[in-house]
Scaffold this motif. Structure first.
Motif, PDB file in Angstrom:
ATOM      1  N   THR A  27      10.844 -16.891  14.183  1.00 25.98           N
ATOM      2  CA  THR A  27       9.329 -16.282  14.842  1.00 25.98           C
ATOM      3  C   THR A  27       8.583 -15.033  14.295  1.00 25.98           C
ATOM      4  O   THR A  27       7.647 -14.769  13.937  1.00 25.98           O
ATOM      5  N   THR A  28       9.502 -14.492  13.847  1.00 22.79           N
ATOM      6  CA  THR A  28       9.079 -12.856  13.059  1.00 22.79           C
ATOM      7  C   THR A  28       8.728 -13.148  11.399  1.00 22.79           C
ATOM      8  O   THR A  28       7.023 -12.573  11.350  1.00 22.79           O
ATOM      9  N   ALA A  29       9.617 -14.430  10.813  1.00 22.87           N
ATOM     10  CA  ALA A  29       8.510 -14.802   9.930  1.00 22.87           C
ATOM     11  C   ALA A  29       6.836 -15.071   9.840  1.00 22.87           C
ATOM     12  O   ALA A  29       6.383 -14.618   9.176  1.00 22.87           O
ATOM     13  N   LEU A  30       6.342 -15.584  10.674  1.00 26.19           N
ATOM     14  CA  LEU A  30       5.822 -16.589  11.220  1.00 26.19           C
ATOM     15  C   LEU A  30       4.602 -14.506  11.880  1.00 26.19           C
ATOM     16  O   LEU A  30       3.262 -14.721  11.251  1.00 26.19           O
ATOM     17  N   ARG A  31       5.218 -14.095  12.541  1.00 30.77           N
ATOM     18  CA  ARG A  31       4.279 -13.525  12.873  1.00 30.77           C
ATOM     19  C   ARG A  31       3.950 -12.314  12.176  1.00 30.77           C
ATOM     20  O   ARG A  31       2.522 -11.342  11.842  1.00 30.77           O
ATOM     21  N   GLU A  32       5.166 -12.005  11.021  1.00 33.16           N
ATOM     22  CA  GLU A  32       4.483 -11.401   9.851  1.00 33.16           C
ATOM     23  C   GLU A  32       3.998 -12.012   8.593  1.00 33.16           C
ATOM     24  O   GLU A  32       2.260 -11.132   8.588  1.00 33.16           O
ATOM     25  N   THR A  33       3.588 -12.693   8.967  1.00 35.45           N
ATOM     26  CA  THR A  33       2.505 -13.831   8.181  1.00 35.45           C
ATOM     27  C   THR A  33       1.217 -14.088   7.792  1.00 35.45           C
ATOM     28  O   THR A  33       0.020 -13.452   7.834  1.00 35.45           O
ATOM     29  N   GLN A  34       1.444 -14.230   9.697  1.00 30.99           N
ATOM     30  CA  GLN A  34      -0.128 -13.391  10.426  1.00 30.99           C
ATOM     31  C   GLN A  34      -0.661 -12.238  10.261  1.00 30.99           C
ATOM     32  O   GLN A  34      -1.508 -11.789   9.849  1.00 30.99           O
ATOM     33  N   GLU A  35      -0.029 -11.185   9.869  1.00 31.14           N
ATOM     34  CA  GLU A  35      -0.269  -9.943  10.740  1.00 31.14           C
ATOM     35  C   GLU A  35      -0.408  -9.424   8.774  1.00 31.14           C
ATOM     36  O   GLU A  35      -1.479  -8.507   8.856  1.00 31.14           O
TER      37      GLU A  35
ATOM     38  N   SER B 184       1.297  -1.503  -0.073  1.00 32.38           N
ATOM     39  CA  SER B 184       0.058  -0.230  -0.010  1.00 32.38           C
ATOM     40  C   SER B 184       0.700   1.345   0.039  1.00 32.38           C
ATOM     41  O   SER B 184       0.478   2.634  -0.048  1.00 32.38           O
ATOM     42  N   TYR B 185       1.996   1.042   0.021  1.00 31.60           N
ATOM     43  CA  TYR B 185       2.920   1.939   0.031  1.00 31.60           C
ATOM     44  C   TYR B 185       4.171   2.371  -0.783  1.00 31.60           C
ATOM     45  O   TYR B 185       4.088   1.442  -1.340  1.00 31.60           O
ATOM     46  N   GLY B 186       4.304   3.475  -1.183  1.00 31.26           N
ATOM     47  CA  GLY B 186       5.703   3.390  -2.037  1.00 31.26           C
ATOM     48  C   GLY B 186       5.611   3.126  -3.591  1.00 31.26           C
ATOM     49  O   GLY B 186       4.719   3.401  -4.024  1.00 31.26           O
ATOM     50  N   GLU B 187       6.538   2.108  -4.002  1.00 27.38           N
ATOM     51  CA  GLU B 187       5.837   1.814  -5.408  1.00 27.38           C
ATOM     52  C   GLU B 187       4.950   0.983  -5.671  1.00 27.38           C
ATOM     53  O   GLU B 187       4.451   0.516  -7.268  1.00 27.38           O
ATOM     54  N   HIS B 188       4.297   0.708  -4.912  1.00 29.47           N
ATOM     55  CA  HIS B 188       3.217  -0.204  -4.036  1.00 29.47           C
ATOM     56  C   HIS B 188       3.919  -1.948  -5.307  1.00 29.47           C
ATOM     57  O   HIS B 188       2.763  -2.825  -6.447  1.00 29.47           O
ATOM     58  N   HIS B 189       5.344  -1.977  -4.680  1.00 32.26           N
ATOM     59  CA  HIS B 189       5.407  -3.605  -5.461  1.00 32.26           C
ATOM     60  C   HIS B 189       5.000  -4.565  -5.072  1.00 32.26           C
ATOM     61  O   HIS B 189       4.049  -4.555  -4.042  1.00 32.26           O
ATOM     62  N   TRP B 190       5.297  -5.622  -5.995  1.00 36.97           N
ATOM     63  CA  TRP B 190       4.897  -7.061  -4.664  1.00 36.97           C
ATOM     64  C   TRP B 190       5.479  -7.619  -4.156  1.00 36.97           C
ATOM     65  O   TRP B 190       6.744  -7.664  -4.493  1.00 36.97           O
ATOM     66  N   THR B 191       5.641  -8.833  -3.224  1.00 37.70           N
ATOM     67  CA  THR B 191       6.568  -9.345  -2.022  1.00 37.70           C
ATOM     68  C   THR B 191       5.494 -10.467  -1.842  1.00 37.70           C
ATOM     69  O   THR B 191       4.353 -10.255  -1.400  1.00 37.70           O
ATOM     70  N   PRO B 192       6.531 -10.866  -0.914  1.00 40.24           N
ATOM     71  CA  PRO B 192       5.600 -12.144  -0.251  1.00 40.24           C
ATOM     72  C   PRO B 192       5.865 -11.394   1.640  1.00 40.24           C
ATOM     73  O   PRO B 192       6.308 -10.437   1.385  1.00 40.24           O
ATOM     74  N   PRO B 193       4.939 -12.279   1.873  1.00 39.53           N
ATOM     75  CA  PRO B 193       5.062 -11.241   3.300  1.00 39.53           C
ATOM     76  C   PRO B 193       6.213 -11.074   4.274  1.00 39.53           C
ATOM     77  O   PRO B 193       6.901 -12.470   4.206  1.00 39.53           O
ATOM     78  N   LYS B 194       6.761 -10.502   4.727  1.00 40.93           N
ATOM     79  CA  LYS B 194       7.956 -10.518   5.660  1.00 40.93           C
ATOM     80  C   LYS B 194       7.909  -9.194   6.069  1.00 40.93           C
ATOM     81  O   LYS B 194       7.019  -8.708   5.948  1.00 40.93           O
ATOM     82  N   GLY B 195       8.534  -8.704   7.308  1.00 42.85           N
ATOM     83  CA  GLY B 195       9.007  -7.979   7.921  1.00 42.85           C
ATOM     84  C   GLY B 195       9.959  -7.941   8.533  1.00 42.85           C
ATOM     85  O   GLY B 195      10.707  -8.745   8.976  1.00 42.85           O
ATOM     86  N   HIS B 196      10.497  -6.465   9.385  1.00 47.58           N
ATOM     87  CA  HIS B 196      11.243  -6.876  10.234  1.00 47.58           C
ATOM     88  C   HIS B 196      11.693  -7.601  11.961  1.00 47.58           C
ATOM     89  O   HIS B 196      10.330  -7.690  12.711  1.00 47.58           O
ATOM     90  N   VAL B 197      12.540  -7.743  12.573  1.00 49.18           N
ATOM     91  CA  VAL B 197      13.012  -9.005  13.502  1.00 49.18           C
ATOM     92  C   VAL B 197      12.473  -7.966  14.387  1.00 49.18           C
ATOM     93  O   VAL B 197      13.188  -6.830  14.328  1.00 49.18           O
ATOM     94  N   ASP B 198      12.046  -8.346  15.669  1.00 53.09           N
ATOM     95  CA  ASP B 198      11.653  -6.809  17.181  1.00 53.09           C
ATOM     96  C   ASP B 198      12.986  -7.346  17.753  1.00 53.09           C
ATOM     97  O   ASP B 198      13.358  -8.919  17.473  1.00 53.09           O
ATOM     98  N   PRO B 199      12.659  -6.804  18.623  1.00 55.11           N
ATOM     99  CA  PRO B 199      14.064  -7.196  19.837  1.00 55.11           C
ATOM    100  C   PRO B 199      13.988  -8.177  19.914  1.00 55.11           C
ATOM    101  O   PRO B 199      12.718  -8.468  20.880  1.00 55.11           O
ATOM    102  N   GLY B 200      15.048  -9.060  20.768  1.00 47.58           N
ATOM    103  CA  GLY B 200      14.866 -10.223  21.149  1.00 47.58           C
ATOM    104  C   GLY B 200      13.656 -10.795  20.885  1.00 47.58           C
ATOM    105  O   GLY B 200      13.752 -12.446  21.239  1.00 47.58           O
ATOM    106  N   GLU B 201      13.196 -10.687  19.282  1.00 47.28           N
ATOM    107  CA  GLU B 201      12.878 -12.617  18.362  1.00 47.28           C
ATOM    108  C   GLU B 201      13.536 -12.740  17.796  1.00 47.28           C
ATOM    109  O   GLU B 201      14.631 -12.126  17.001  1.00 47.28           O
ATOM    110  N   ASP B 202      12.990 -14.280  17.148  1.00 46.20           N
ATOM    111  CA  ASP B 202      14.285 -14.851  16.524  1.00 46.20           C
ATOM    112  C   ASP B 202      13.495 -14.475  14.955  1.00 46.20           C
ATOM    113  O   ASP B 202      12.552 -14.650  14.878  1.00 46.20           O
ATOM    114  N   ASP B 203      14.304 -15.568  14.284  1.00 48.77           N
ATOM    115  CA  ASP B 203      13.783 -15.017  12.980  1.00 48.77           C
ATOM    116  C   ASP B 203      12.736 -15.731  12.546  1.00 48.77           C
ATOM    117  O   ASP B 203      11.801 -15.159  11.861  1.00 48.77           O
TER     118      ASP B 203
END
Length: 147
Positions: free
Chosen positions: A52-60, A31-50
């Motif tokens: 867990t981040t992938a699962l959380r971002e996919t859910q969100e 919904s932002y920037g150049e409206h590019h296509w991407t798989p679900p992904k996101g930044h790792v939160d402090p103290g979070e393992d990789d």
């Protein structure tokens, strides 16, 4: 220090056999920037393992929980590129949607989604490293269990 993000290359099989032309990949249109296509992904939160981040971002981002997915062992892609002059590393695992009819529920971060076979997915993917990752995923799925 490089920014770090994690996500999944999510695929579904249109029928329950390993034919490569029956595999579709999930891409989300931002919904932002150049409206590019991407798989679900996101930044790792402090103290979070990789993973867990992938699962959380996919859910969100796509409304798909760990229960909806089957992680494929042995596949991990690491992408490195710059975003606004800063180094970024993205880790992608491969996961199959258990039920190919499961509904994707987008967050506000994305305006559309598409299930696409490899050629279309690569056409939608703006960046070469993402195209290469999708092709690597397809190849892995075609050769998985055949060694």
């Amino acid at each position: 220090m490089a920014l770090r993000a994690c996500g999944f290359i999510i695929f579904r099989r249109l029928v329950q056999h390993p034919s490569p032309d029956k595999i579709e990949f999930l891409l989300l249109k931002t919904s932002y920037g150049e409206h590019h296509w991407t798989p679900p992904k996101g930044h790792v939160d402090p103290g979070e393992d990789d993973i867990t981040t992938a699962l959380r971002e996919t859910q969100e981002e796509a409304g798909l929980s760990e229960d909806h997915l089957r992680k494929v062992d042995g596949f991990l892609q690491k992408l490195h590129y710059k975003v606004q002059g800063k180094d970024k590393e993205v880790l992608y695992w491969l996961a199959e949607l258990r039920d190919p009819n499961t509904r994707v529920i987008l967050s506000d971060e994305h305006q559309d989604y598409r299930w696409a076979r490899l050629q279309e997915a690569c056409e939608l993917a703006k960046y070469k490293d993402l195209k290469d990752t999708l092709q690597a995923a397809q190849l892995y799925l075609e050769t998985e269990g055949k060694q």
